[in-house]
Design a protein around this motif. Structure first.
Motif, PDB file in Angstrom:
ATOM      1  N   TRP A 117       0.798  -1.219   0.000  1.00 37.06           N
ATOM      2  CA  TRP A 117       0.000   0.000   0.000  1.00 37.06           C
ATOM      3  C   TRP A 117       0.837   1.278   0.000  1.00 37.06           C
ATOM      4  O   TRP A 117       0.309   2.352  -0.248  1.00 37.06           O
ATOM      5  CB  TRP A 117      -0.956   0.001   1.183  1.00 37.06           C
ATOM      6  CG  TRP A 117      -0.238   0.047   2.516  1.00 37.06           C
ATOM      7  CD1 TRP A 117       0.328  -1.006   3.172  1.00 37.06           C
ATOM      8  CD2 TRP A 117      -0.027   1.197   3.309  1.00 37.06           C
ATOM      9  NE1 TRP A 117       0.885  -0.568   4.343  1.00 37.06           N
ATOM     10  CE2 TRP A 117       0.685   0.780   4.458  1.00 37.06           C
ATOM     11  CE3 TRP A 117      -0.350   2.537   3.183  1.00 37.06           C
ATOM     12  CZ2 TRP A 117       1.064   1.645   5.456  1.00 37.06           C
ATOM     13  CZ3 TRP A 117       0.033   3.417   4.182  1.00 37.06           C
ATOM     14  CH2 TRP A 117       0.729   2.965   5.312  1.00 37.06           C
ATOM     15  N   ASN A 118       2.148   1.151   0.259  1.00 40.65           N
ATOM     16  CA  ASN A 118       3.011   2.338   0.245  1.00 40.65           C
ATOM     17  C   ASN A 118       4.237   2.141  -0.650  1.00 40.65           C
ATOM     18  O   ASN A 118       5.237   2.796  -0.494  1.00 40.65           O
ATOM     19  CB  ASN A 118       3.434   2.709   1.674  1.00 40.65           C
ATOM     20  CG  ASN A 118       4.203   1.629   2.376  1.00 40.65           C
ATOM     21  OD1 ASN A 118       4.756   0.712   1.762  1.00 40.65           O
ATOM     22  ND2 ASN A 118       4.259   1.722   3.701  1.00 40.65           N
ATOM     23  N   ARG A 119       4.108   1.242  -1.610  1.00 35.14           N
ATOM     24  CA  ARG A 119       5.258   0.834  -2.435  1.00 35.14           C
ATOM     25  C   ARG A 119       5.864   1.978  -3.240  1.00 35.14           C
ATOM     26  O   ARG A 119       7.052   2.002  -3.478  1.00 35.14           O
ATOM     27  CB  ARG A 119       4.881  -0.340  -3.344  1.00 35.14           C
ATOM     28  CG  ARG A 119       3.828   0.000  -4.389  1.00 35.14           C
ATOM     29  CD  ARG A 119       3.241  -1.254  -5.068  1.00 35.14           C
ATOM     30  NE  ARG A 119       2.157  -0.886  -5.930  1.00 35.14           N
ATOM     31  CZ  ARG A 119       0.903  -0.721  -5.565  1.00 35.14           C
ATOM     32  NH1 ARG A 119       0.576  -0.824  -4.293  1.00 35.14           N
ATOM     33  NH2 ARG A 119      -0.027  -0.394  -6.438  1.00 35.14           N
ATOM     34  N   ARG A 120       5.084   2.938  -3.689  1.00 37.05           N
ATOM     35  CA  ARG A 120       5.632   4.066  -4.464  1.00 37.05           C
ATOM     36  C   ARG A 120       6.413   5.042  -3.605  1.00 37.05           C
ATOM     37  O   ARG A 120       7.161   5.858  -4.124  1.00 37.05           O
ATOM     38  CB  ARG A 120       4.514   4.834  -5.159  1.00 37.05           C
ATOM     39  CG  ARG A 120       4.044   4.184  -6.403  1.00 37.05           C
ATOM     40  CD  ARG A 120       3.093   5.116  -7.147  1.00 37.05           C
ATOM     41  NE  ARG A 120       2.421   4.374  -8.147  1.00 37.05           N
ATOM     42  CZ  ARG A 120       2.914   4.160  -9.362  1.00 37.05           C
ATOM     43  NH1 ARG A 120       4.049   4.681  -9.709  1.00 37.05           N
ATOM     44  NH2 ARG A 120       2.234   3.432 -10.235  1.00 37.05           N
ATOM     45  N   LEU A 121       6.216   4.979  -2.311  1.00 35.44           N
ATOM     46  CA  LEU A 121       6.850   5.934  -1.423  1.00 35.44           C
ATOM     47  C   LEU A 121       8.177   5.448  -0.842  1.00 35.44           C
ATOM     48  O   LEU A 121       8.875   6.208  -0.190  1.00 35.44           O
ATOM     49  CB  LEU A 121       5.905   6.290  -0.268  1.00 35.44           C
ATOM     50  CG  LEU A 121       4.552   6.867  -0.695  1.00 35.44           C
ATOM     51  CD1 LEU A 121       3.686   7.119   0.527  1.00 35.44           C
ATOM     52  CD2 LEU A 121       4.719   8.122  -1.525  1.00 35.44           C
ATOM     53  N   ARG A 122       8.522   4.183  -1.092  1.00 41.36           N
ATOM     54  CA  ARG A 122       9.793   3.656  -0.588  1.00 41.36           C
ATOM     55  C   ARG A 122      10.945   4.451  -1.174  1.00 41.36           C
ATOM     56  O   ARG A 122      10.974   4.743  -2.354  1.00 41.36           O
ATOM     57  CB  ARG A 122       9.944   2.192  -0.954  1.00 41.36           C
ATOM     58  CG  ARG A 122       9.007   1.317  -0.200  1.00 41.36           C
ATOM     59  CD  ARG A 122       9.210  -0.134  -0.543  1.00 41.36           C
ATOM     60  NE  ARG A 122       7.926  -0.802  -0.370  1.00 41.36           N
ATOM     61  CZ  ARG A 122       7.498  -1.799  -1.091  1.00 41.36           C
ATOM     62  NH1 ARG A 122       8.237  -2.278  -2.056  1.00 41.36           N
ATOM     63  NH2 ARG A 122       6.336  -2.344  -0.841  1.00 41.36           N
ATOM     64  N   GLY A 123      11.888   4.765  -0.332  1.00 40.89           N
ATOM     65  CA  GLY A 123      13.056   5.507  -0.791  1.00 40.89           C
ATOM     66  C   GLY A 123      12.826   7.002  -0.887  1.00 40.89           C
ATOM     67  O   GLY A 123      13.750   7.759  -1.143  1.00 40.89           O
ATOM     68  N   LEU A 124      11.600   7.468  -0.664  1.00 39.56           N
ATOM     69  CA  LEU A 124      11.329   8.902  -0.697  1.00 39.56           C
ATOM     70  C   LEU A 124      11.390   9.501   0.700  1.00 39.56           C
ATOM     71  O   LEU A 124      11.411  10.713   0.841  1.00 39.56           O
ATOM     72  CB  LEU A 124       9.933   9.179  -1.291  1.00 39.56           C
ATOM     73  CG  LEU A 124       9.698   8.763  -2.734  1.00 39.56           C
ATOM     74  CD1 LEU A 124       8.265   9.067  -3.146  1.00 39.56           C
ATOM     75  CD2 LEU A 124      10.662   9.460  -3.675  1.00 39.56           C
ATOM     76  N   GLY A 125      11.345   8.649   1.736  1.00 39.77           N
ATOM     77  CA  GLY A 125      11.240   9.132   3.122  1.00 39.77           C
ATOM     78  C   GLY A 125      12.456   9.623   3.726  1.00 39.77           C
ATOM     79  O   GLY A 125      13.417  10.107   3.527  1.00 39.77           O
TER      80      GLY A 125
END
Length: 181
Positions: A173-181
């Motif tokens: 559910w948060n796969r697109r946000l990995r590495g953006l945090g």
């Protein structure tokens, strides 16, 4: 029409479905959804489903005396669309309307689907305010539109929290946000 008879409110129902499509598109796209950073994805999805179903049903069965509730809901829905269009990177189309280039971690490849969802929802909410919520005071949707700056800040805060969670606890559910945090 007698005041105690149910009013159908098809535009309010379209706006409600559009708002649900908007938040569930975000979840399906892998960027979470509103309240997912606080409640988790499944409870947030359950809450959105319950709220959508309740509003959908009420919009088709409640009498005109309930227009105040629907004016507020449509005003907040329109404010949420405006907040997206004002708060995230965009451009103007040939017709001069705003078009998001990216939003909440979704890149340009998804905007051709996401923008129309926002526009249908916003146009239906505006149409409902003008045509279906006539017995409600006109100041109610205007007050809701005053929420736009707060909604922009809230959207960005939720996006930041979702990015943090994606880095700590990656999931579908948060796969697109990995590495953006």
């Amino acid at each position: 029409m007698r005041p105690d008879r149910a009013t159908r409110r098809p535009l309010t129902r379209i706006a409600t479905a559009g708002l649900a499509a908007h938040v569930f598109f975000e979840l399906g796209a892998g960027v979470g959804m509103p309240a997912a950073s606080v409640l988790g994805p499944m409870p947030a999805a359950g809450l959105w489903t319950l709220g959508t179903g309740t509003l959908w049903r009420a919009a088709g069965t409640r009498p005109a005396s309930s227009d105040r509730i629907f004016a507020v809901c449509n005003g907040v829905g329109l404010a949420a669309v405006i907040a997206h269009l004002r708060g995230w990177p965009g451009r103007r189309t040939r017709l001069g309307v705003p078009w998001l280039r990216e939003c909440e971690g979704m890149g340009p490849e998804l905007m051709r689907y996401y923008n129309p969802i926002l526009y249908v929802s916003g146009a239906a909410a505006l149409g409902a305010l003008l045509r279906e919520n006539r017995s409600a005071p006109r100041y109610l949707p205007l007050l809701a539109l005053g929420l736009v700056p707060l909604l922009i800040v809230t959207q960005h805060a939720e996006h930041w929290r979702l990015r943090e969670i994606a880095g700590q606890r990656p999931g579908w559910w948060n796969r697109r946000l990995r590495g953006l945090g």
